[in-house]
Motif scaffolding. Structure first.
Motif, mmCIF file in Angstrom:
data_model
loop_
_atom_site.group_PDB
_atom_site.id
_atom_site.type_symbol
_atom_site.label_atom_id
_atom_site.label_comp_id
_atom_site.label_asym_id
_atom_site.label_seq_id
_atom_site.Cartn_x
_atom_site.Cartn_y
_atom_site.Cartn_z
ATOM 1 N N MET A 1 -7.238 -17.315 107.821
ATOM 2 C CA MET A 1 -7.477 -18.723 107.591
ATOM 3 C C MET A 1 -6.484 -19.214 106.536
ATOM 4 O O MET A 1 -6.379 -18.643 105.458
ATOM 5 C CB MET A 1 -8.914 -18.929 107.126
ATOM 6 C CG MET A 1 -9.246 -20.358 106.785
ATOM 7 S SD MET A 1 -10.955 -20.483 106.227
ATOM 8 C CE MET A 1 -11.458 -21.804 107.252
ATOM 9 N N ALA A 2 -5.792 -20.285 106.822
ATOM 10 C CA ALA A 2 -4.803 -20.831 105.894
ATOM 11 C C ALA A 2 -5.487 -21.678 104.824
ATOM 12 O O ALA A 2 -6.477 -22.355 105.086
ATOM 13 C CB ALA A 2 -3.797 -21.679 106.659
ATOM 14 N N ARG A 3 -4.944 -21.606 103.623
ATOM 15 C CA ARG A 3 -5.465 -22.430 102.530
ATOM 16 C C ARG A 3 -4.990 -23.855 102.721
ATOM 17 O O ARG A 3 -3.809 -24.101 102.907
ATOM 18 C CB ARG A 3 -4.965 -21.912 101.188
ATOM 19 C CG ARG A 3 -5.681 -20.679 100.732
ATOM 20 C CD ARG A 3 -5.199 -20.223 99.391
ATOM 21 N NE ARG A 3 -5.342 -21.314 98.423
ATOM 22 C CZ ARG A 3 -5.015 -21.208 97.157
ATOM 23 N NH1 ARG A 3 -4.514 -20.095 96.703
ATOM 24 N NH2 ARG A 3 -5.172 -22.216 96.335
ATOM 25 N N SER A 4 -5.893 -24.787 102.648
ATOM 26 C CA SER A 4 -5.523 -26.191 102.823
ATOM 27 C C SER A 4 -5.289 -26.876 101.482
ATOM 28 O O SER A 4 -4.676 -27.929 101.432
ATOM 29 C CB SER A 4 -6.611 -26.934 103.596
ATOM 30 O OG SER A 4 -7.826 -26.899 102.874
ATOM 31 N N ASN A 5 -5.771 -26.289 100.396
ATOM 32 C CA ASN A 5 -5.584 -26.912 99.087
ATOM 33 C C ASN A 5 -4.380 -26.293 98.391
ATOM 34 O O ASN A 5 -4.351 -25.116 98.111
ATOM 35 C CB ASN A 5 -6.842 -26.810 98.222
ATOM 36 C CG ASN A 5 -7.335 -25.396 98.073
ATOM 37 O OD1 ASN A 5 -6.913 -24.513 98.802
ATOM 38 N ND2 ASN A 5 -8.204 -25.171 97.133
ATOM 39 N N GLN A 6 -3.387 -27.131 98.155
ATOM 40 C CA GLN A 6 -2.157 -26.698 97.504
ATOM 41 C C GLN A 6 -2.131 -27.269 96.092
ATOM 42 O O GLN A 6 -2.534 -28.409 95.874
ATOM 43 C CB GLN A 6 -0.958 -27.230 98.285
ATOM 44 C CG GLN A 6 -0.924 -26.777 99.736
ATOM 45 C CD GLN A 6 -0.078 -25.554 99.926
ATOM 46 O OE1 GLN A 6 0.834 -25.315 99.168
ATOM 47 N NE2 GLN A 6 -0.389 -24.771 100.935
ATOM 48 N N LEU A 7 -1.649 -26.498 95.138
ATOM 49 C CA LEU A 7 -1.528 -26.972 93.777
ATOM 50 C C LEU A 7 -0.395 -27.982 93.693
ATOM 51 O O LEU A 7 0.694 -27.757 94.213
ATOM 52 C CB LEU A 7 -1.257 -25.818 92.823
ATOM 53 C CG LEU A 7 -2.371 -24.796 92.647
ATOM 54 C CD1 LEU A 7 -1.909 -23.657 91.752
ATOM 55 C CD2 LEU A 7 -3.600 -25.455 92.066
ATOM 56 N N VAL A 8 -0.646 -29.107 93.050
ATOM 57 C CA VAL A 8 0.376 -30.125 92.856
ATOM 58 C C VAL A 8 1.435 -29.596 91.887
ATOM 59 O O VAL A 8 2.623 -29.819 92.065
ATOM 60 C CB VAL A 8 -0.243 -31.441 92.331
ATOM 61 C CG1 VAL A 8 0.822 -32.470 92.032
ATOM 62 C CG2 VAL A 8 -1.248 -31.989 93.334
#
Length: 69
Positions: A1-8
Motif C-alpha cells: 500500500m502506497a503512502r498518500s501523506n507526503q511531508l511538505v
C-alpha cells in the motif's frame, strides 16, 4: 500500500520521529527499536498519534498568537 501523506518539508522527518519517541515515553509506551509497529496495539499507536497532533496544534497556535498584534 502506497503512502498518500507526503511531508511538505522532508527535513522535518527527524523532528517528527523525535516527537514520536518523546510522546511515547511520556505515555509509557515502548516503541519497537526495529521500527516494526505490527505487534503494537492499535490503541497505543493511536494514542501516540493523537498526542503528537495535539502537541503540533498547540505549537502552531502559539506561533500564530505570537505573530498577531
Amino acid at each position: 500500500m502506497a503512502r498518500s501523506n507526503q511531508l511538505v518539508v522532508p527535513q522535518s522527518n527527524a523532528a517528527l520521529n523525535q516527537l514520536k519517541y518523546e510522546v511515547a515515553q511520556e505515555l509509557g509506551i515502548q516503541i519497537p527499536q526495529d521500527g516494526y509497529y505490527g505487534n503494537m496495539a492499535t490503541r497505543d499507536t493511536g494514542s501516540i498519534g493523537g498526542y503528537m497532533t495535539r502537541h503540533l496544534v498547540q505549537m502552531a497556535e502559539q506561533t500564530l498568537a505570537g505573530r498577531q498584534p
